[in-house]
Scaffold this motif. Structure first.
Motif, mmCIF file in Angstrom:
data_model
loop_
_atom_site.group_PDB
_atom_site.id
_atom_site.type_symbol
_atom_site.label_atom_id
_atom_site.label_comp_id
_atom_site.label_asym_id
_atom_site.label_seq_id
_atom_site.Cartn_x
_atom_site.Cartn_y
_atom_site.Cartn_z
ATOM 1 N N UNK A 295 0.628 -1.028 -0.212
ATOM 2 C CA UNK A 295 0.323 0.267 -0.372
ATOM 3 C C UNK A 295 1.197 1.370 -0.162
ATOM 4 N N UNK A 296 1.990 1.439 1.245
ATOM 5 C CA UNK A 296 2.763 2.550 0.913
ATOM 6 C C UNK A 296 3.738 2.647 -0.514
ATOM 7 N N UNK B 147 1.695 4.417 -2.864
ATOM 8 C CA UNK B 147 1.459 6.123 -2.674
ATOM 9 C C UNK B 147 2.715 6.718 -2.622
ATOM 10 N N UNK B 148 3.718 6.296 -2.399
ATOM 11 C CA UNK B 148 4.947 6.513 -2.604
ATOM 12 C C UNK B 148 5.485 7.187 -3.865
ATOM 13 N N UNK B 149 5.027 5.651 -4.814
ATOM 14 C CA UNK B 149 5.157 6.139 -6.498
ATOM 15 C C UNK B 149 3.859 5.984 -7.063
ATOM 16 N N UNK C 80 -6.087 6.743 -2.379
ATOM 17 C CA UNK C 80 -6.219 7.660 -1.582
ATOM 18 C C UNK C 80 -5.925 9.051 -2.050
ATOM 19 N N UNK D 218 -9.652 16.269 -3.301
ATOM 20 C CA UNK D 218 -10.212 16.490 -1.793
ATOM 21 C C UNK D 218 -11.534 16.014 -1.087
ATOM 22 N N UNK E 246 -10.599 9.158 0.749
ATOM 23 C CA UNK E 246 -9.177 8.747 1.288
ATOM 24 C C UNK E 246 -9.443 7.694 2.273
ATOM 25 N N UNK E 247 -10.413 7.698 2.730
ATOM 26 C CA UNK E 247 -10.181 6.570 3.662
ATOM 27 C C UNK E 247 -10.343 5.126 3.208
ATOM 28 N N UNK F 145 -7.909 2.686 2.474
ATOM 29 C CA UNK F 145 -7.218 2.372 3.936
ATOM 30 C C UNK F 145 -7.785 1.545 4.370
ATOM 31 N N UNK G 249 -7.968 -1.852 3.169
ATOM 32 C CA UNK G 249 -6.388 -2.832 2.796
ATOM 33 C C UNK G 249 -6.024 -3.073 4.880
ATOM 34 N N UNK G 250 -6.920 -1.993 5.494
ATOM 35 C CA UNK G 250 -6.047 -2.357 7.149
ATOM 36 C C UNK G 250 -7.418 -4.200 7.873
#
Lengths: 251, 258
Positions: A192-193, A196-198, A207, A214, A219-220, A223, A226-227
């Motif tokens: 997931x990260x 987001x990073x690339x 996200x 906006x 956005x939630x 997240x 995946x959680x």
């Protein structure tokens, strides 16, 4: 577990979500910044009819499961193999002492350069992050095997290779499954990260896209997705562990 | 195995990895994989010239704040949970719920809540380091020998004093194991939060050089970050072993999800 015990063990998250919901609905918290949990859950359910969401989910799952599968297979193989003879102490332990505390996500830019901006770099990131708990568990599990079991198996005519399959692996299995549980959660988080990073595609990228537009609820949603995935896989494995290892006392 | 040889092993491991890297780079001859020697020289240059120092300091500053808050909140919460089933019934399910959440992924949301300053990143670090701190403190406090507490109570030691004099010292080995895990996780949270919202810090620097196609520098900063992760863990291990030399050695788990 009795019902009252179950309630005692789960009332706090319910309380937290209810309190959050009430604060947003009453206007004490601005819903533009903090969406109500019910709205997030509703949007999550709706998302499963959204082809864009499903595509990103599929991209993430592909990377997640490829990396995780490689990590489990390679981690177990390397861990068990290193436990035979002296290579473990001489090579594996010092290597792990150096590699384990390194933040693997920092290697991701290098992986991007080496393996491109699509699936492969992310799969390899999941692999190098998730392999460590499996490898360590397999290594220490295989080393802790009672030698008398091996002697008995050998004297009963089992070949050395057969010993690894029939004695070492089953004996190390409880530890390995615990390692896999940790690896699952690490893998979910890091895939997931990486998205987001690339950015490119995947739940993590979703996200970023929602943040640019906006749209707080959106956005939630990734997240939470995946959680929940990590939570379910972790608990599924705990269940499997208990099933497979009925002969083994819980640690 | 002599103590010296044992201490040199990680160094040998590093040299081995660097040699592999060097060989691969010489074999490939690609811009994408500069040779290890050039990258190390570059890393030395970055540190000596001071070019990277401000970002290292802002990263470490956030890590220190996040870590300090995490310790102040997490360790007492874990110890208390370990001694009270009622409190644990409240705390444990929340932690279980929170455990699989990618904390750094909350960066864009925190940006809306707390603004673009350091606070968002510090909050991420606090959340990340708190989980292992609470969990291991809980384990430590839970396994304190009840006879110690009975004897203290029989001699008239109050609850608060029991906490300081018995529960905290008896749980210390486990608490410090949790702290070790928290340091590793804290560095991960530090780097990932900086990579997602790129303002300053080592995570920002890595991607800045990547975007400018200065690949050799990208590798150099990665090496510096990796060295930071290892150095922090190594330093803390000295502290941990000194503080708990009396306890039977336990293998630190070291890897837990961030």
């Amino acid at each position: 577990m009795s019902l009252s015990r179950l309630l005692a063990r789960s009332y706090s998250p319910i309380l937290l979500l209810l309190g959050w919901e009430v604060l947003v609905r009453s206007g004490a918290m601005p819903s533009v910044l903090v969406p109500a949990p019910s709205n997030v859950i509703l949007r999550l359910v709706q998302s499963f009819g959204d082809p864009v969401f499903l595509f990103d989910l599929q991209q993430t799952l592909f990377r997640l499961f490829s990396g995780l599968a490689l990590a489990i297979v390679l981690g177990t193989a390397i861990g068990v193999a290193s436990a035979q003879g002296g290579i473990g102490e001489q090579i594996l332990e010092p290597l792990m002492r150096v590699l384990a505390p390194i933040p693997k996500i920092a290697l991701f830019p290098a992986l991007l350069l080496l393996f491109g901006f699509d699936h492969l770099s992310r799969i390899i990131l999941v692999l190098i992050d998730a392999i460590i708990p499996v490898l360590l568990a397999a290594y220490y599990g295989a080393r802790a095997v009672d030698e008398r079991l091996l002697w008995s198996a050998r004297s009963a005519g089992t070949s050395p290779a057969g010993c690894i399959w029939r004695v070492v692996l089953p004996a190390a299995l409880p530890g390995i499954l615990t390692g896999v549980r940790i690896a699952i959660v690490i893998a979910c988080i890091v895939v997931f990260l990486s998205e987001m990073v690339q950015p490119g595609d995947g739940l993590g990228d979703l996200v970023i896209r929602a943040a640019r537009a906006f749209r707080t609820i959106d956005m939630f949603v990734p997240i939470v997705t995946i959680s929940i995935l990590g939570f379910l896989m972790d608990h599924a494995l705990a269940l499997i562990r208990r099933r497979v290892l009925v002969w083994m006392p819980e640690s | 195995m002599t103590a010296l040889a044992d201490r040199l092993r990680p160094l040998v491991a590093v040299v081995f990895l660097l040699a592999l890297w060097q060989a691969a780079s010489l074999l490939l001859q690609e811009d994408y994989l500069p040779p290890a020697t050039a990258v190390l020289a570059d890393a030395g240059q970055l540190l000596a010239s001071g070019a990277l120092i401000p970002d290292i300091l802002s990263s470490l500053g956030r890590l220190a704040w996040g870590f300090a808050f995490g310790i102040v909140l997490g360790i007492p919460l874990g110890l208390v949970s370990g001694r009270s089933e009622r409190i644990n019934d409240f705390v444990a399910p929340l932690l279980a719920l929170f455990y699989p959440v990618p904390k750094a992924a909350l960066m864009p949301i925190f940006l809306l809540w707390f603004g673009a300053g350091d606070i968002s990143k510090i909050v991420i670090i606090i959340m990340s380091v708190s989980l292992p701190l609470v969990y291991h403190s809980y384990q430590g406090a839970k396994s304190v020998d009840a006879k110690l507490l009975w004897s203290a109570a029989a001699m008239g030691t109050g609850r608060l004093r029991q906490f300081w004099k018995i529960i905290l010292p008896a749980s210390l080995p486990e608490v410090l194991l949790g702290t070790r895990v928290a340091i590793v996780i804290g560095v991960i949270a530090m780097v990932s939060s900086e990579m997602i919202v790129r303002q300053n810090g080592v995570g920002y620097y890595i991607f800045n050089t990547l975007d400018m196609a200065e690949y050799q520098t990208t590798y150099a900063v990665i090496v510096v970050v990796a060295a930071m992760g290892y150095a922090l863990d190594w330093l803390f291990e000295r502290v941990r072993l000194r503080l708990t030399f009396w306890a039977p050695e336990r293998r630190a788990p070291l890897v837990e999800p961030a």
